[in-house]
Design a protein around this motif. Sequence first.
Motif, PDB file in Angstrom:
ATOM      1  N   ASN A  51       1.829   6.915  -0.534  1.00 25.21           N
ATOM      2  CA  ASN A  51       1.629   5.477  -0.335  1.00 25.21           C
ATOM      3  C   ASN A  51       2.840   4.753   0.249  1.00 25.21           C
ATOM      4  OD1 ASN A  51       3.310   5.113  -2.547  1.00 25.21           O
ATOM      5  ND2 ASN A  51       1.616   4.838  -3.991  1.00 25.21           N
ATOM      6  N   THR A  93      -5.704  -0.063  -4.452  1.00 19.65           N
ATOM      7  CA  THR A  93      -5.495   0.305  -3.063  1.00 19.65           C
ATOM      8  C   THR A  93      -5.053   1.750  -2.966  1.00 19.65           C
ATOM      9  OG1 THR A  93      -4.434  -0.440  -1.015  1.00 19.65           O
ATOM     10  CG2 THR A  93      -3.081  -0.483  -3.000  1.00 19.65           C
ATOM     11  N   TRP A  94      -4.774   2.177  -1.753  1.00 19.66           N
ATOM     12  CA  TRP A  94      -4.295   3.558  -1.545  1.00 19.66           C
ATOM     13  C   TRP A  94      -3.531   3.637  -0.238  1.00 19.66           C
ATOM     14  CZ3 TRP A  94      -6.160   7.593   1.916  1.00 19.66           C
ATOM     15  CH2 TRP A  94      -7.132   7.174   2.825  1.00 19.66           C
ATOM     16  N   THR A 117      -0.737   0.214   0.482  1.00 14.62           N
ATOM     17  CA  THR A 117      -0.009  -0.088  -0.752  1.00 14.62           C
ATOM     18  C   THR A 117       1.211  -0.976  -0.477  1.00 14.62           C
ATOM     19  OG1 THR A 117      -0.744   2.024  -1.622  1.00 14.62           O
ATOM     20  CG2 THR A 117       1.107   0.974  -2.761  1.00 14.62           C
ATOM     21  N   SER A 141      -2.354   1.915  -7.230  1.00 12.71           N
ATOM     22  CA  SER A 141      -2.385   2.626  -5.946  1.00 12.71           C
ATOM     23  C   SER A 141      -2.678   4.090  -6.244  1.00 12.71           C
ATOM     24  CB  SER A 141      -1.045   2.474  -5.234  1.00 12.71           C
ATOM     25  OG  SER A 141      -0.993   3.368  -4.143  1.00 12.71           O
TER      26      SER A 141
END
Lengths: 572, 280
Positions: free
Chosen positions: A338, A475-476, A480, A501
């Motif tokens: 990330n 998120t990812w 991120t 994340s």
Amino acid sequence: MTAQTVSIALAGSGGAGVITAGAMLLEAASRAGWYAYMTRSSGPQIRGGEAAAMMRLSTEPVASHDDCFHLLVAIDWNNVGRFAAELPLSAGSLVVSDPEEGEAPSQIGASGARSVALPMKELAKSIPGGRPNMVALGAIAALIGLPEAPLLEVLQKVLKRKGEEAIQASLDALRAGMAAAKDYPAVPRLPAAETRPGTRWSITGNEAAGLGAIRGGVRFVAAYPITPATDMLEWMAPALAKVGGTLVQAEDELASINQIIGASYGGVPSLTATSGPGLSLMTESIGLAIASETPIVVMNVMRGGPSTGIPTKSEQSDLNIALYGMHGDAPHLVLAPNSVTDCLFTTQWAVHLAEALQTVAIVLSDQAMGQARAVIPRPAEVAFLAKREKPQLAAEQNYQRYAVTASGVSPMAIPGMHGLQYTADGLEHNETGTPSSHVADHTAQLDKRLRKLTAYNYGDHWADVEGEGETAIITWGSSTGPAREALRRYEAGGKRARLVSIRLLSPVQPEKFARALEGVIRALVVEQSHSGQFYRYLRAHYDLPRDVKALHRPGPLPVRPGDVLGELASWS
Amino acid sequence: MDTQTQAARYSAKDYKSAIKPIWCPGCGDFSVLSALTKALAELQLPPGRVAVVSGIGCSSRIPAYTSMYGFHGVHGRALPTAIGLKVARPDLTVLVTGGDGDGLSIGGNHFLHACRRNVDVTYIIMDNQVYGMTKGQASPTTAPDWEGSKLTPEGTGVNPFQPLAIGLAAGANFVARCFTGDPNNVAEIIVEAIRHPGFSLVQVLSPCITFRPEQKDWKRLVRTAPVEFTTDAARAARRLMTDDGFNVGKVLYKGSREPFRPDLGGSGATVADLERQFLR
Ligand SMILES: Cc1ncc(C[n+]2csc(CCOP(=O)(O)OP(=O)(O)O)c2C)c(N)n1
Ligand code: SF4
């Protein structure tokens, strides 16, 4: 301490040297004790063509671009309008351009940014051997408070082979730019920082991933060139040769993936790197590695898709193929770094997991992260190394390669170990490895291949979980960076939220996820795909709060912290 | 190395596994299996140091029928799998086995590049001019007027490949043709192929008696090649251009190209040395 940052874009046509000047700026900034994050954009031309170096310098580590650039320096305007969408400006921004080049493109002018004229070409011409990009660099240095000493060091390093005269000419050009910019309207100046040589790294995401792979134990790589994965391979080729490995340029991705399967079957931890089109070609053989339990790592540096798509720009749209691209029930690992820094850790961890679990690890990086260069705090040593479970030579009477074990992992013999010969097979097989179409064998082998992944303890590395409160950003990957910055700004405004994340995308970790989201009543999903692939993945595998918003949009424009903050703000 | 296995004398049956082949009785592939095991006994290679790699097809089933390390991969990809293995583990003897469909159709690109790359592996291609496993379709070596497949009832109308000519042109370092009707000769040729450095290509005419029963006649059509091998690729190519495909029993070409073998010795650098370039 809150970070002070300044964002700079340097643009121009091919030959203007903006990328060179950008790289020197980053290098000088790191010597001045600042952190940096730089991406670049270029036109469709193979060589030359317009280019832009986009940079953010900071007193603290940075992992994302800001909402706008404080400073845009255009050496010329040829086709720079093509990048306008990637160069957001505000009324507070300053545009520096050469009066010889005429008006700025309308999109730039429309931002309302202040502008000043800097006769870069004329000034350069007055200095024998002077170049406009050095004048531009000097102006930038003066505006942001970058001292001359580190710039001079960099000049001396870069131009060493060209000799004293060239260095002097560049220095004169730099000084001309500095002098001219003295009375320009202000942009944020960074305070002088403490310099502690030996505590920072300057590295790209692709280099970090390559280093992570080698740290983890990868010694064989086979690959076919593809943007934006090629520079990871170019870094790895000489690096592998130095540490006793090798990189083979294969005839295509079908060959790459099968070569690494062969090498890994031979006991050597192996990796390939590619991008979407190559990953598509590899899917059948990824299934083979899963079924034959041959550990491999597949690094996929994502770009805009489908098909040839947008080769030079980023997108997070290969999540579906990485998760679901294989035919049959084919459990495997999918991981995503990330940040530039995390490319190192996650790739190294992927090697460790693939080897420990004798399966495929697909690592999803992307163009934005892979080709970004960052000045980062020196990364920590990571303990994860390739360690494959092997049978005990003497103890094995009737060696069963695919023995059904409690963990699901079966000790793997390596060619050369006498008396433990077996045939690895992509055909369904029994515990010995003999092809079988019996339901009992199929079920037992499917179970063990799944169990070894689900029963494994991945610890805390499955995700980065930060902050607290009833609102979560999920998120990812490279989204991120901006999401994390949005969280910081949100918190600076006195509000609370968390960030989740996800680094380990498969196998899914529903219990850990539930714990991370305890008390959360609303979640904002952030990703860079048109169809919301990550959002749908979350919906399919995890319990989400009732109130969910998804910020999903395609590349190539990066998600910016302000976009995320805007979504959060509209909730409160 | 294991001294016990070194001292032992291996016989052909030491290279066979207990698994019963799924092949049709009378299939030519039985002879290839037995020739292969004979060849290894001749070479006295410890089974634990030999790997047999294949793709998919009747002929590709061979690895599991041997007692060596085997890799039965996917259709058409045996060559890259074997190349990866040999490059990473140059100490092993690596053999590749498979059919004309596997190697020349779906795996055709790998075939060209394997010849060109010249890694030290031996490729035994069992040519029966048909896809046996999928029940009798035309392959790249099938005659254009063969009407035995429902998929191409009028014949393919497409001229067949000459695998050895292509292999030679692409850079194979050893080229031979033999026939399953003479398994001792097949064994002899495999021995030579394994001994010869670089990429060795052995075409074995191996009849599919189920879908090409007319191939039973091959034993009358084949003849021992009239001349010995040459080291001159141009001469070998000329012979192949006028060849009807039934000259068997001899090595046709032995080249002297350096095999592809990357140095795995390293420069003595450590990972920490690699990291130094990033330090600021
Ligand atoms: C990707 C893929 N496509 C198709 C098949 C089906 N298939 C299996 S074997 C085979 C042809 C085998 O022919 P050949 O290599 O000549 O071997 P033979 O059976 O004649 O020995 C085909 C088409 C497959 N297994 N995989
Ligand atoms: S179908 Fe043909 S090639 Fe396959 S086993 Fe039977 S005879 Fe042999």
